[in-house]
Design an enzyme around this catalytic site. Structure first.
Site, PDB file in Angstrom:
ATOM      1  N   ARG A 196       0.239  14.914  12.913  1.00  0.00           N
ATOM      2  CA  ARG A 196       0.760  14.695  11.561  1.00  0.00           C
ATOM      3  C   ARG A 196       0.821  15.953  10.696  1.00  0.00           C
ATOM      4  NH1 ARG A 196      -1.469   8.928   9.524  1.00  0.00           N
ATOM      5  NH2 ARG A 196       0.530   8.852   8.496  1.00  0.00           N
ATOM      6  N   ARG A 224      -8.996  -0.168   4.447  1.00  0.00           N
ATOM      7  CA  ARG A 224      -8.171   0.844   3.764  1.00  0.00           C
ATOM      8  C   ARG A 224      -6.825   0.227   3.369  1.00  0.00           C
ATOM      9  NH1 ARG A 224      -6.444   5.411   7.166  1.00  0.00           N
ATOM     10  NH2 ARG A 224      -5.041   5.446   5.407  1.00  0.00           N
ATOM     11  N   CYS A 253      -5.547   8.339   8.991  1.00  0.00           N
ATOM     12  CA  CYS A 253      -5.639   7.748  10.330  1.00  0.00           C
ATOM     13  C   CYS A 253      -5.398   8.810  11.398  1.00  0.00           C
ATOM     14  CB  CYS A 253      -4.588   6.661  10.485  1.00  0.00           C
ATOM     15  SG  CYS A 253      -5.066   5.111   9.750  1.00  0.00           S
ATOM     16  N   ASP A 287       4.112   0.839  12.137  1.00  0.00           N
ATOM     17  CA  ASP A 287       2.904   0.217  11.571  1.00  0.00           C
ATOM     18  C   ASP A 287       2.692  -1.228  12.039  1.00  0.00           C
ATOM     19  OD1 ASP A 287       2.299   2.528  10.269  1.00  0.00           O
ATOM     20  OD2 ASP A 287       2.779   1.833   8.255  1.00  0.00           O
ATOM     21  N   LYS A 290       0.835  -1.214   0.000  1.00  0.00           N
ATOM     22  CA  LYS A 290       0.000   0.000   0.000  1.00  0.00           C
ATOM     23  C   LYS A 290       0.868   1.262   0.000  1.00  0.00           C
ATOM     24  CE  LYS A 290      -1.854   1.841   3.984  1.00  0.00           C
ATOM     25  NZ  LYS A 290      -1.608   3.297   4.015  1.00  0.00           N
ATOM     26  N   ASN A 291       1.843   1.278   0.895  1.00  0.00           N
ATOM     27  CA  ASN A 291       2.633   2.507   1.042  1.00  0.00           C
ATOM     28  C   ASN A 291       3.619   2.718  -0.098  1.00  0.00           C
ATOM     29  OD1 ASN A 291       1.233   3.016   3.334  1.00  0.00           O
ATOM     30  ND2 ASN A 291       2.891   2.558   4.757  1.00  0.00           N
TER      31      ASN A 291
HETATM   32  C1  UD1 Z   1       4.104   6.921   6.168  1.00  0.00           C
HETATM   33  C2  UD1 Z   1       3.202   5.716   5.992  1.00  0.00           C
HETATM   34  C3  UD1 Z   1       2.622   5.285   7.343  1.00  0.00           C
HETATM   35  C4  UD1 Z   1       3.733   5.084   8.366  1.00  0.00           C
HETATM   36  C5  UD1 Z   1       4.656   6.296   8.414  1.00  0.00           C
HETATM   37  C6  UD1 Z   1       5.872   6.079   9.310  1.00  0.00           C
HETATM   38  C7  UD1 Z   1       2.353   6.013   3.743  1.00  0.00           C
HETATM   39  C8  UD1 Z   1       1.198   6.280   2.856  1.00  0.00           C
HETATM   40  N1  UD1 Z   1       2.134   6.046   5.050  1.00  0.00           N
HETATM   41  O1  UD1 Z   1       3.279   7.987   6.637  1.00  0.00           O
HETATM   42  O2  UD1 Z   1       1.897   4.072   7.163  1.00  0.00           O
HETATM   43  O3  UD1 Z   1       3.175   4.893   9.638  1.00  0.00           O
HETATM   44  O4  UD1 Z   1       5.138   6.615   7.099  1.00  0.00           O
HETATM   45  O5  UD1 Z   1       6.581   4.956   8.915  1.00  0.00           O
HETATM   46  O6  UD1 Z   1       3.445   5.723   3.286  1.00  0.00           O
HETATM   47  N2  UD1 Z   1       6.029  14.728  10.423  1.00  0.00           N
HETATM   48  C9  UD1 Z   1       6.216  16.075  10.697  1.00  0.00           C
HETATM   49  N3  UD1 Z   1       6.193  16.952   9.653  1.00  0.00           N
HETATM   50  C10 UD1 Z   1       6.011  16.541   8.355  1.00  0.00           C
HETATM   51  C11 UD1 Z   1       5.831  15.173   8.095  1.00  0.00           C
HETATM   52  C12 UD1 Z   1       5.853  14.293   9.156  1.00  0.00           C
HETATM   53  O7  UD1 Z   1       6.376  16.458  11.845  1.00  0.00           O
HETATM   54  O8  UD1 Z   1       5.999  17.401   7.461  1.00  0.00           O
HETATM   55  C13 UD1 Z   1       6.033  13.757  11.559  1.00  0.00           C
HETATM   56  C14 UD1 Z   1       4.701  13.019  11.654  1.00  0.00           C
HETATM   57  O9  UD1 Z   1       3.753  13.764  12.387  1.00  0.00           O
HETATM   58  C15 UD1 Z   1       5.115  11.747  12.348  1.00  0.00           C
HETATM   59  C16 UD1 Z   1       6.530  11.494  11.802  1.00  0.00           C
HETATM   60  O10 UD1 Z   1       6.973  12.744  11.277  1.00  0.00           O
HETATM   61  O11 UD1 Z   1       5.167  11.934  13.739  1.00  0.00           O
HETATM   62  C17 UD1 Z   1       6.602  10.441  10.720  1.00  0.00           C
HETATM   63  O12 UD1 Z   1       5.740  10.797   9.662  1.00  0.00           O
HETATM   64  P1  UD1 Z   1       6.022  10.401   8.137  1.00  0.00           P
HETATM   65  O13 UD1 Z   1       7.273   9.593   8.066  1.00  0.00           O
HETATM   66  O14 UD1 Z   1       5.910  11.619   7.303  1.00  0.00           O
HETATM   67  O15 UD1 Z   1       4.795   9.455   7.849  1.00  0.00           O
HETATM   68  P2  UD1 Z   1       3.807   9.488   6.605  1.00  0.00           P
HETATM   69  O16 UD1 Z   1       4.565   9.722   5.350  1.00  0.00           O
HETATM   70  O17 UD1 Z   1       2.643  10.342   6.913  1.00  0.00           O
END
Ligand code: UD1
Length: 421
Positions: free
Chosen positions: A123, A399, A118, A307, A22-23
């Site tokens: 986030r 999902r 989620c 995850d 998925k990711n």
């Molecule tokens: C992706 C995955 C999700 C997984 C996560 C961490 C997808 C579609 N989803 O989510 O399943 O749980 O990686 O392995 O690939 N953060 C910030 N600022 C930002 C972006 C992120 O502070 O601009 C923080 C987030 O709030 C979180 C952490 O960084 O606490 C990790 O987030 P991130 O690695 O960006 O996860 P996603 O890409 O949203």
């Protein structure tokens, strides 16, 4: 609203085949916006999130054909009809933010509603925006939307404050069409980043270092259509490893990349679960073993995946001894704990830490899924519980898990999906 009803049926046994990730597929689908050419994507998992991404791309102007053979989709975006991701779709799925980099690179403008998905923490998207700004984009916010614009993007040196998966992907996609070289440091190293880089390179991009903390992207003028198979889903793999462990069964899991689940394998082995390479699959055997507790902390890849934290915790409630789990990636990822405690677990939360008293017998009851992986943890708990477990709000689970019920039934689970009026 549909529900899952699970009745005890002993240890799971048999073979299961994992679907495409998925990711990995979601950013790859977004990256298809970078070209007028046709992108053929194979091994696409059948999921609600993929469906949402299809709807989002269609609203932007993509033509999408779906084939049953090898679960293939074909995306062609001759012209961009609108540079906007509608709020109605974006709020359903946080990964919608991934169209921002491609839209900006292709048309010079992207207007995206602030994302949903989620409810596992606040986030923010500050790192995505910081990266795009460094490439020369002007970022403005208006009424719950963020607008990025730039006549031309220019390569830049970017250091991410933390290795965000989504930010790394968005920046990589935008930089692929920027003028000059981008060096992205403290980048995420997840296998899904490597899969996206491989896809982009097949489209004609020049990306090196994906899978390490420094990614170099030499911008090119144009990208072309290509054909690509999505990597197997390592989170689904981990979930089935835990399904074998929690039911004290044995499952041979096919279509896996063992390296991608190393942290899960290492922790399960510490607990006493037998795991071996079975040639074309991975055998997870927890039969007749006295399993013991372990501690774990979630970290960006190659650390233990956030995850899989909730599913692993469900398992830890059933082994002998106390365990300590530390969730470092998201600040609100213990929403499964209430439901597990109602099922007879004994888990206490203190900030980032969860203290689990092992050796509990779980009892089936009525619970609801609060997010995708929390929902999967409840399914696992239900498989190991005494009595019937009823799980509602299962759209969260659907999902992210392709044919979950069918796959679990194939290895002996007594689980049915019931429609409720
Ligand atoms: C992706 C995955 C999700 C997984 C996560 C961490 C997808 C579609 N989803 O989510 O399943 O749980 O990686 O392995 O690939 N953060 C910030 N600022 C930002 C972006 C992120 O502070 O601009 C923080 C987030 O709030 C979180 C952490 O960084 O606490 C990790 O987030 P991130 O690695 O960006 O996860 P996603 O890409 O949203």
């Amino acid at each position: 609203m549909a529900k899952y009803l699970i009745n005890p049926n002993g240890p799971l046994h048999g073979e299961v085949e994992v679907s495409g990730s998925k990711n990995a597929v979601l950013p790859i689908m977004a990256a298809a916006l970078l070209t007028e050419g046709t992108c053929e994507i194979l091994d696409v998992p059948v999921l609600l999130d993929v469906d949402v991404m299809c709807r989002l791309l269609r609203s932007i102007g993509s033509e999408i054909k779906e084939f049953y053979d090898h679960n293939t989709i074909e995306i062609t975006t001759k012209t961009i009809a609108q540079e906007e991701a509608p709020n109605e779709l974006v709020k359903k799925m946080r990964a919608s933010i991934l169209v921002m980099g491609p839209l900006l690179a292709r048309t010079g403008r992207a207007r995206i509603a602030l994302p949903g998905g989620c409810a596992i923490g606040t986030r923010p998207i500050d790192l995505h925006l910081k990266g795009l700004k460094a490439l020369g984009a002007r970022i403005e916010t208006e009424e719950g939307f963020v607008v990025a614009s730039a006549a031309r993007l220019y390569g830049s040196n970017i250091y991410l404050d933390s290795p965000s998966v989504g930010a790394t992907e968005n920046i990589m996609m935008a930089a692929a069409l920027a003028k000059g070289m981008t060096i992205l440091e403290n980048a995420a190293e997840e296998p899904e980043i490597v899969d996206l880089a491989n896809f982009l390179n097949k489209m004609g991009a020049r990306i090196k270092g994906a899978g390490t903390d420094t990614i170099k992207i030499e911008g090119v003028k144009q990208l072309k259509g290509t054909r690509h198979s999505v990597i197997p889903d390592r989170i689904e793999t981990g979930t089935f490893m835990l399904a074998a462990a929690i039911t004290r069964g044995d499952i041979c899991i096919k279509n896996v990349v063992p390296d991608h689940v190393k942290p899960v394998t290492a922790k399960l082995k510490e607990c006493g679960v037998h795991i071996e390479d079975a040639g074309d699959g991975m055998l997870v055997d927890a039969r007749g073993k006295a399993l013991v507790a372990t501690d774990l902390k979630t970290l960006p890849y190659p650390g233990f995946p956030t995850d899989i934290q909730s599913q692993f915790m469900a398992f830890l409630t059933t082994v002998q001894g106390p365990s300590l789990v530390i969730e470092n990636v998201f600040e609100n990822r213990y929403m499964h704990v209430n439901a597990l405690n109602r099922m007879g677990a004994h888990i206490k939360i203190e900030g980032k830490a969860a203290m689990i008293e092992g050796g509990r017998t779980l009892r089936g009851t009525e619970v609801f899924a609060t997010d995708l992986r929390a929902g999967a943890a409840l399914v696992l708990a239900g498989l190991a519980a005494k009595g019937a477990t009823e799980i509602s709000e299962i759209f969260h689970i659907e999902r992210g898990y392709s044919d979950f019920i069918e796959k679990l039934r194939k290895v002996g689970a007594n689980i049915v999906r019931i429609e409720e009026l």
